[in-house]
Design a protein around this motif. Structure first.
Motif, mmCIF file in Angstrom:
data_model
loop_
_atom_site.group_PDB
_atom_site.id
_atom_site.type_symbol
_atom_site.label_atom_id
_atom_site.label_comp_id
_atom_site.label_asym_id
_atom_site.label_seq_id
_atom_site.Cartn_x
_atom_site.Cartn_y
_atom_site.Cartn_z
ATOM 1 N N LEU A 138 0.841 -1.196 0.000
ATOM 2 C CA LEU A 138 0.000 0.000 0.000
ATOM 3 C C LEU A 138 0.876 1.245 0.000
ATOM 4 O O LEU A 138 1.767 1.377 0.840
ATOM 5 C CB LEU A 138 -0.881 -0.026 1.252
ATOM 6 N N SER A 139 0.636 2.134 -0.933
ATOM 7 C CA SER A 139 1.343 3.410 -0.933
ATOM 8 C C SER A 139 0.668 4.302 0.100
ATOM 9 O O SER A 139 -0.478 4.709 -0.076
ATOM 10 C CB SER A 139 1.275 4.048 -2.323
ATOM 11 N N CYS A 140 1.375 4.577 1.195
ATOM 12 C CA CYS A 140 0.716 5.304 2.282
ATOM 13 C C CYS A 140 1.623 6.298 3.008
ATOM 14 O O CYS A 140 1.162 7.027 3.873
ATOM 15 C CB CYS A 140 0.129 4.313 3.283
ATOM 16 N N ILE A 141 2.899 6.358 2.673
ATOM 17 C CA ILE A 141 3.809 7.274 3.358
ATOM 18 C C ILE A 141 3.893 8.588 2.578
ATOM 19 O O ILE A 141 4.091 8.599 1.366
ATOM 20 C CB ILE A 141 5.215 6.657 3.518
ATOM 21 N N ASP A 142 3.737 9.685 3.290
ATOM 22 C CA ASP A 142 3.899 11.016 2.703
ATOM 23 C C ASP A 142 5.402 11.300 2.664
ATOM 24 O O ASP A 142 6.011 11.632 3.684
ATOM 25 C CB ASP A 142 3.169 12.055 3.548
ATOM 26 N N MET A 143 5.985 11.130 1.489
ATOM 27 C CA MET A 143 7.438 11.252 1.351
ATOM 28 C C MET A 143 7.925 12.687 1.567
ATOM 29 O O MET A 143 9.072 12.891 1.968
ATOM 30 C CB MET A 143 7.886 10.739 -0.022
ATOM 31 N N ASP A 144 7.075 13.669 1.339
ATOM 32 C CA ASP A 144 7.472 15.065 1.541
ATOM 33 C C ASP A 144 7.545 15.422 3.021
ATOM 34 O O ASP A 144 8.379 16.232 3.427
ATOM 35 C CB ASP A 144 6.502 16.011 0.834
ATOM 36 N N LYS A 145 6.684 14.831 3.832
ATOM 37 C CA LYS A 145 6.646 15.157 5.259
ATOM 38 C C LYS A 145 7.460 14.201 6.114
ATOM 39 O O LYS A 145 7.769 14.499 7.267
ATOM 40 C CB LYS A 145 5.203 15.168 5.747
ATOM 41 N N SER A 146 7.804 13.027 5.582
ATOM 42 C CA SER A 146 8.591 12.038 6.319
ATOM 43 C C SER A 146 10.080 12.339 6.166
ATOM 44 O O SER A 146 10.497 12.976 5.203
ATOM 45 C CB SER A 146 8.301 10.634 5.793
ATOM 46 N N ASP A 147 10.856 11.887 7.138
ATOM 47 C CA ASP A 147 12.305 12.072 7.078
ATOM 48 C C ASP A 147 12.962 10.726 6.798
ATOM 49 O O ASP A 147 12.715 9.738 7.506
ATOM 50 C CB ASP A 147 12.843 12.610 8.406
ATOM 51 N N SER A 148 13.810 10.717 5.754
ATOM 52 C CA SER A 148 14.517 9.492 5.405
ATOM 53 C C SER A 148 15.875 9.829 4.806
ATOM 54 O O SER A 148 16.100 10.952 4.341
ATOM 55 C CB SER A 148 13.703 8.660 4.417
ATOM 56 N N VAL A 149 16.743 8.839 4.836
ATOM 57 C CA VAL A 149 18.061 8.957 4.218
ATOM 58 C C VAL A 149 18.294 7.700 3.403
ATOM 59 O O VAL A 149 17.781 6.620 3.747
ATOM 60 C CB VAL A 149 19.181 9.146 5.265
ATOM 61 N N PRO A 150 19.068 7.811 2.327
ATOM 62 C CA PRO A 150 19.371 6.614 1.547
ATOM 63 C C PRO A 150 20.186 5.626 2.390
ATOM 64 O O PRO A 150 21.061 6.031 3.155
ATOM 65 C CB PRO A 150 20.207 7.131 0.379
ATOM 66 N N ILE A 151 19.875 4.358 2.251
ATOM 67 C CA ILE A 151 20.649 3.339 2.961
ATOM 68 C C ILE A 151 22.065 3.289 2.391
ATOM 69 O O ILE A 151 23.032 3.147 3.135
ATOM 70 C CB ILE A 151 19.959 1.965 2.854
ATOM 71 N N LEU A 152 22.180 3.446 1.087
ATOM 72 C CA LEU A 152 23.485 3.456 0.416
ATOM 73 C C LEU A 152 23.722 4.840 -0.188
ATOM 74 O O LEU A 152 22.923 5.305 -1.002
ATOM 75 C CB LEU A 152 23.528 2.389 -0.681
#
Length: 181
Positions: free
Chosen positions: A112-126
């Motif tokens: 399910l596409s459910c994460i708001d990528m603009d408001k969430s904080d993430s970093v590339p694993i690589l």
């Protein structure tokens, strides 16, 4: 509304099970495909614990896949719509040297596409793959998810499992223990 499936705060660190490696790995479970098993998956708790207290939980953690109690498995197996989203795999559990059956591993089939990528904080694993897999430090769910589902893996981050409001209510009504509700 979607809710992240999280273990409850009162789940003791002493209740982490060891997973006996079998014919498939944890990675197989995040692919969203049905799995065929010839034998149940096996889990053992190496520490001595109160069986009564431990077995009052319905959701369990391991160093492999997480699994659910026979009580919760029966409750969910009676829901045909739930079984469209999740495959229940047989599991055996050893606690204080005693064997228990009827436990189930959840193989979540729905993405399910459910994460708001603009408001969430993430970093590339690589670092060399900036558009590749991400590690999230904060997840914010989209408000516009309207799919009818019970349980799913987030398409944007397959390690994140979400449940619907109707499954959350089913858990609350049946006093499911071990999950943050």
């Amino acid at each position: 509304m979607v809710y992240e499936l999280k273990i409850s705060d009162n789940y003791s660190d002493s209740y982490w099970f060891e997973y006996e490696q079998s014919e498939f790995s944890n990675i197989d479970l995040i692919q969203g495909k049905k799995i065929r098993l010839d034998n149940p998956l096996n889990f053992e708790l190496k520490k001595k614990v109160s069986e009564k207290k431990l077995l009052s939980f319905d959701y369990f953690l391991s160093d492999g896949p997480d699994f659910i109690s026979p009580r919760l498995a029966t409750l969910l197996a009676d829901n045909k719509d739930f079984l469209k989203d999740v495959q229940l795999l047989d599991a055996n559990v050893v606690i204080n040297g005693k064997n228990y059956s009827g436990f189930k591993v959840l193989n979540i089939l729905r993405m399910l596409s459910c994460i708001d990528m603009d408001k969430s904080d993430s970093v590339p694993i690589l670092d060399h793959l900036p558009d590749g897999p991400k590690r999230f430090t904060q997840i914010v769910f989209r408000n516009d998810v309207i799919e009818d589902f019970y349980m799913a893996r987030c398409l944007e981050y397959k390690y994140c499992v979400v449940i619907s409001e109707k499954l959350r209510q089913l858990f609350i009504e049946n006093n499911v223990k071990g999950i943050e509700l």
